[in-house]
Scaffold this motif. Structure first.
Motif, PDB file in Angstrom:
ATOM      1  N   ASN A  82      45.536  46.803  40.765  1.00 45.95           N
ATOM      2  CA  ASN A  82      45.505  47.933  39.855  1.00 45.95           C
ATOM      3  C   ASN A  82      46.740  47.996  38.958  1.00 45.95           C
ATOM      4  O   ASN A  82      47.319  49.053  38.750  1.00 45.95           O
ATOM      5  CB  ASN A  82      45.387  49.242  40.648  1.00 45.95           C
ATOM      6  N   CYS A  83      47.158  46.840  38.478  1.00 43.90           N
ATOM      7  CA  CYS A  83      48.343  46.802  37.616  1.00 43.90           C
ATOM      8  C   CYS A  83      48.071  45.818  36.476  1.00 43.90           C
ATOM      9  O   CYS A  83      48.835  44.898  36.229  1.00 43.90           O
ATOM     10  CB  CYS A  83      49.580  46.399  38.416  1.00 43.90           C
ATOM     11  N   ARG A  84      46.921  46.036  35.829  1.00 44.29           N
ATOM     12  CA  ARG A  84      46.481  45.087  34.816  1.00 44.29           C
ATOM     13  C   ARG A  84      47.495  44.901  33.682  1.00 44.29           C
ATOM     14  O   ARG A  84      47.732  43.786  33.244  1.00 44.29           O
ATOM     15  CB  ARG A  84      45.136  45.533  34.239  1.00 44.29           C
TER      16      ARG A  84
ATOM     17  N   THR B  46      41.666  44.154  37.262  1.00 44.92           N
ATOM     18  CA  THR B  46      42.181  45.367  37.907  1.00 44.92           C
ATOM     19  C   THR B  46      42.427  45.145  39.393  1.00 44.92           C
ATOM     20  O   THR B  46      43.107  45.934  40.032  1.00 44.92           O
ATOM     21  CB  THR B  46      41.212  46.555  37.767  1.00 44.92           C
ATOM     22  N   GLN B  47      41.861  44.077  39.951  1.00 47.78           N
ATOM     23  CA  GLN B  47      42.052  43.804  41.379  1.00 47.78           C
ATOM     24  C   GLN B  47      42.898  42.552  41.541  1.00 47.78           C
ATOM     25  O   GLN B  47      42.506  41.596  42.206  1.00 47.78           O
ATOM     26  CB  GLN B  47      40.686  43.682  42.071  1.00 47.78           C
TER      27      GLN B  47
END
Lengths: 106, 488
Positions: A82-84, B46-47
Motif C-alpha cells: 500500500n505504498c504505490r 498497491t500490494q
C-alpha cells in the motif's frame, strides 16, 4: 549429503567469448577493448578464488553462518505494501499506477 | 495398468511420454518473503512492499504459512518432507522481475519424492496408476506485464511479484493426454482439499509446463519439448496431442526433435517455438546469501500432519464403505465443495446410498438447469435430508419427492411444510386406492380381457391409469399389490 560443493576442482579460465556471454547475461554493453581488458582480470579473480580448492574439505559440512543461527520466519500477516507512490517514485516512467517500460514481448 | 494410447505414424506406432511441472499459487494472506497482501484483482502496484520491488538493502524473511502449506501439500502427496532445505537464486533479467533473480529451490527442495494415484477409467476402481512426484519446491512468482495498453510501452504490475508458488514436478510417468488430464484434475482436487491452492486456473493460480516426447513402444526416450504456462486441463491435453503428432511427423520426415521451449496458442490449437536450446537461459543458480537454510523441527512437522483433512481417496473409500457405488463415490469426492456438502447431508441423518443417488441425479440435474454450483445451491443439506427422510418413511413416493423438490427450489421452503400445505402426501389408504382401481378396470373392460388372455404388458397401463386418477399421490407399491390381487 554434499551440499553444493563444487564437483570439479579443475583450473578454470575464461576467454573473450565467455566474457561477452557474461556481459550479455548481465545486460552490460562492452567494447572489444573492454572485453580484452576484462579477460585477465576475470582469470585473476578465478585463480585467486581457486586457492580455496586446495583446502581438503572432505567430510566437512558447508558452513552457513559463523555463529549458530537459524532462519527466522515471519507470521502470515499483511503489514506492508500500500505504498504505490513510494514504489513508483524511482521509476523512469510510470503511467496509470503501472511501471511503464519499452514494449517487451518475448 | 499400461496405456494403449498410440500415435499412428506412417512407419508404425509411437508412444507418448509426458511429465508435468505444475505451478500452484500458495494460499496465504501475505507474500512468501514480505508482508504485502496477495489478494487477486487489487489496483496495480498497491500490494507491493519495498522487498517485492527489490529496493536496495531489503531482506527477505520467509512466511511461515507458505512453508507450512507446501509441507502439508507434500504430505498429502505422500512425499518425503526434507527437514533441511535451502533457497537459491535463479538469475535472469526481465521487466516483471525487479530483483533480477527469482528466489527458488534448485539444489535442496523442501519436498522430495511422492506420488499421485489416478484412475484411468473413472468407473473402474481397479484401473489405478501411480504417477510419481519428483519434488516440490517453493519459489516467488513474478509480476505481471500488460502489452496491450499502450502502442510502444509495456505496463508492469508487481502485485503478484513475490507471491508464493509451489512448483510440483512429476516424473515422466504419463503416456496419454487422458492420463495427464486425470493427473492434473486429481492434483488440483488434492490441493483444494488441503487448502494450499485455490486451483483457480482461469485466474492463473495453477498453470502447467508440459514436457512431451515420443518413442517407439518400450524404446529409448526421445528428445522432449517443454510447452510453457498452459492454464487449463483441456489445453494441457490438447498440447500433448498436438505436440506428439508434430514430433512423430517431424521424425518420420527425417527430421529431429529439437530440445526447446514452446508456447501454446489456444486459438489456433498449435504450439510454436519460444526459444531453442541455444538461446536457453543461463540461470547461474547459487545459494541465496540473504537466507539461511530452512530447518524444520518435528513439532512443526507434526502440526502440519495433524492439520490435514480427509483426502479424496480416503473419502471415496469411506463413501464406498457406506454402500455408495464407486462411480457415485468418485463423482461426490471430485470437488471438495461437493464432498463437504455431501458429508453435511450424511451428518443431517440421510441414508448414504439413497442420498448419493439423489445428489448425483436430482441435485446435480437441478443445479445444471439453474446454472448454479453446489456452493450456491438453493437447498441446504439439512433441507435435503428432510426431503430424503420423507421418502424413506413412505410419506413421499419418488415422483412426489421430485415435485416437492421442485417447489423447494422455487420457494426455498422446507419439504415438510410443502407436504402439509399442498397435501402432497402419498396415500396408502387401501379403500381409496381400491375404489379408483375398480373404476379404472370397469372403464377398460376390453383391456382387462386382453390382459387375462395373456397380454401382461397391459399391467403397466393399469398402474399408470390408477396413479393418474390418484393425482400421483398413491403409494406405487400399494397400487401394484392391489392391482395384482384384483386382476389375478
Amino acid at each position: 549429503m554434499a551440499r553444493g560443493r563444487p564437483a570439479s576442482r579443475a583450473t578454470m579460465s575464461v576467454n573473450a567469448e565467455q566474457v561477452r556471454h557474461v556481459a550479455k547475461l548481465a545486460r552490460i554493453a562492452m567494447s572489444d577493448a573492454e572485453v580484452e581488458a576484462m579477460v585477465p582480470e576475470f582469470n585473476n579473480i578465478l585463480h585467486w578464488v581457486e586457492q580455496l580448492a586446495e583446502v581438503d574439505t572432505d567430510g566437512v559440512e558447508p558452513l552457513t553462518a559463523v555463529i549458530e543461527n537459524h532462519l527466522r520466519l515471519r507470521d502470515d500477516v499483511v503489514d506492508d505494501g500500500n505504498c504505490r507512490d513510494d514504489i513508483l517514485k524511482n521509476a523512469p516512467d510510470a503511467q496509470h499506477g503501472f511501471f511503464a517500460v519499452p514494449k517487451v514481448i518475448e | 495398468m499400461v496405456s494403449d494410447y498410440r500415435i499412428k505414424g506412417a512407419t508404425g506406432d509411437w508412444e507418448v511420454v509426458v511429465g508435468l511441472e505444475v505451478h500452484a499459487q500458495v494460499v496465504s494472506d501475505a507474500k512468501l518473503f514480505s508482508g504485502a497482501a496477495t489478494a487477486f484483482g487489487a489496483e496495480p502496484n498497491t500490494q507491493v512492499s519495498l522487498v517485492d520491488a527489490a529496493m536496495p538493502g531489503m531482506l527477505p524473511v520467509p512466511n511461515c504459512e507458505c512453508i507450512r502449506q507446501a509441507v502439508r501439500t507434500g504430505m498429502a502427496l505422500d512425499a518425503v518432507i526434507n527437514r533441511w532445505s535451502r533457497f537459491d537464486r535463479k538469475n535472469y533479467f526481465y521487466a516483471d522481475l525487479p530483483q533480477g533473480y527469482q528466489i527458488s529451490q534448485l539444489y535442496h527442495p523442501l519436498v522430495g519424492p511422492g506420488e499421485v494415484e489416478i484412475l484411468l477409467d473413472e468407473k473402474d476402481e481397479n484401473s489405478v496408476k501411480q504417477i510419481g512426484i519428483e519434488r516440490i519446491h517453493v519459489e516467488q512468482d513474478a509480476g505481471k506485464l500488460m502489452h496491450d495498453q499502450h502502442p510502444t510501452m509495456s505496463y508492469v504490475d508487481l502485485n503478484r511479484s513475490g507471491v508464493a508458488l509451489m512448483e510440483i514436478v512429476s516424473r515422466p510417468d504419463m503416456s496419454s493426454p487422458a492420463e495427464a488430464g486425470a493427473y492434473l484434475r486429481k492434483l488440483r482436487a488434492i490441493l483444494r482439499y488441503v487448502g494450499s491452492c485455490d486451483g483457480n486456473m482461469e485466474e492463473g493460480s495453477m498453470r502447467a509446463d508440459v514436457n512431451v516426447s515420443v518413442r517407439r513402444p518400450g524404446g529409448e526416450l526421445g528428445t522432449r519439448t517443454e510447452t510453457k504456462n498452459v492454464n487449463s486441463v483441456r489445453f494441457v491435453m490438447a498440447v500433448i496431442e498436438h505436440e506428439a503428432r508434430r514430433q512423430v511427423d517431424l521424425i518420420e520426415e527425417g527430421g529431429e526433435v529439437a530440445q526447446e521451449t514452446r508456447l501454446y496458442d489456444p486459438d489456433k490449437n498449435v504450439t510454436r517455438t519460444l526459444r531453442s536450446k541455444e538461446d536457453a537461459h543461463d540461470y547461474r543458480y547459487f545459494p541465496d546469501p540473504d537466507l539461511l537454510p530452512l530447518e524444520l523441527d518435528e513439532a512443526f512437522i507434526e502440526e502440519c500432519r495433524a492439520s490435514l483433512p480427509e483426502l479424496p481417496d480416503d473419502k471415496r473409500k469411506r463413501f464406498e464403505g457406506l454402500g455408495i457405488t464407486p462411480y457415485n463415490a468418485s463423482v461426490l469426492t471430485a470437488e471438495v465443495e461437493t464432498a463437504r456438502w455431501f458429508d453435511a447431508l450424511l451428518d443431517a441423518g440421510a441414508e448414504a446410498r439413497q442420498a448419493a443417488n439423489w445428489v448425483v441425479a436430482e441435485l446435480f440435474g437441478a443445479l445444471n438447469r439453474l446454472g448454479k454450483t453446489i456452493v450456491d445451491a438453493p437447498v441446504s443439506p439439512q433441507q435435503a435430508a428432510e426431503l430424503l427422510g420423507l421418502v424413506a418413511d413412505g410419506t413421499l413416493s419418488g415422483s412426489l419427492a421430485k415435485q416437492v423438490f421442485e417447489i423447494m427450489l422455487d420457494t426455498g421452503d422446507d419439504a415438510g411444510k410443502i407436504v402439509d400445505e399442498r397435501g402432497l402426501k402419498q396415500t396408502s389408504d387401501t379403500g381409496e386406492i381400491d375404489a379408483k382401481i375398480d373404476e379404472i378396470l370397469a372403464a377398460n373392460a376390453d383391456k382387462v380381457e386382453q390382459y387375462k388372455a395373456g397380454k401382461e404388458a397391459l399391467f403397466g397401463f393399469f398402474v399408470g391409469q390408477t396413479m393418474k386418477a390418484m393425482a400421483g399421490k398413491a403409494n406405487p407399491q400399494m397400487v401394484n399389490e392391489r392391482l395384482r390381487a384384483k386382476l389375478n
